[in-house]
Motif scaffolding. Sequence first.
Motif: not given
Length: 393
Positions: A182-185, A203-210, A220-229, A252-257
């Motif tokens: 799922v693209d959650n941008t 998946v995300h385009s962190a260019t945007k809201y993040l 950015l992408a997130v999921g189960e640890a083995e798949t992400m590796q 992006v870390l700044r943006g998340l705050k």
Amino acid sequence: MTDVKGFSTRAIHYAYEPMDNEGALTPPLHLTSTFSFETAEAGSEIFAGDRKGHFYSRISNPTLDLLEKRIASLEGAEAGLALASGMSAITSVLWTLLAPNDEIIVDKTLYGCTFSFLQHGLAKFGVKVTYLDLTNPSNLEESIGPQTRVVYFETPANPNMRIVDIEKCAKLAKKYGAKVVVDNTYSTPYLTRPIELGADIVVHSATKYLGGHGDVVAGLAVGEAETMQQIRLYGMKDMTGGVMSPFNAMLVLRGLKTLTLRMDRHCLNAASIARKLEACGGVSKVWYPGLESFEQRPLAEKQMSGFGGMIAFELEGGLESGRRIMNKLKMIRRAVSLGDTETLIQHPASMTHCTYSPEERLSHGISDGLIRISVGLEDQDDIWSDLNQAIND
């Protein structure tokens, strides 16, 4: 501080302890391409994966590692992966999950570059790409089969705001062992968390809201640890090389705050502008999940905690009216991208979705007269005043 439960608090504090970093309140920026080893044996163990550690920033970096842990926490996933752009996130994930003769089922409305990658990229390497209207889950149930490896969609969709029921699609996909991506941008994890609804990868385009400030390109992408590796070591490292820079990770870390504060304001402003557009003469249709007239409003309420900052609308007079009005705007910026502090307006058919042919746009639900607005953080009255004068002048 990894035991904090609140979303906003985790966005600020998760996985970082200042006293482990000489008291630095802001996490250090690790601008290094490579890392030295205490011993030759230690280097061998790190390369083999038998010991935790960094050896080259194309694979991992402490600044990226913090961002990956933080976005995984916010999405409710086991692990994250930082990449160079949203498209790098999408392509790295799909190159890893798919092989010749596999099938990917996708929703019929997608971001233009995603569509281009599928239609003109994966398809020519022997991957079957099937487009369906996934707003009706029965279409997926009728079409999915043993060769289906991935079900992919955006929700809300770019640019026409169509919403897919994540939970229902995930349940159907799991019957066949297919992974749901799922693209959650548009929503961000603040408004929608697809992993909690059964999706496998987000998946995300962190260019945007993040990122949130229009000064970084990142994915950015997130999921189960083995798949992400697997995606890290194959899709990113070998197939795309789409590695995020440490400096961009810091941004992006700044943006998340401030994500919670910004998204609340984006939602508030967009809801107001959508209602005013709907009541405005010369506007034939408005698509915004928070409107009572939005056909999928019940589904939006079910899987979103807010309705976002994006609006699509169509003017009487179609494309030419849209161009005329965009050219009259004074404060609102004619620009692609979204999720910035500034309000941005664009014409998908000639800009972000120009990779579709006219016939493809028509069949995929993107009309030539559609206008997309990313509602920013300015005062509501100023945003509306500019739009109103452009429409009614």
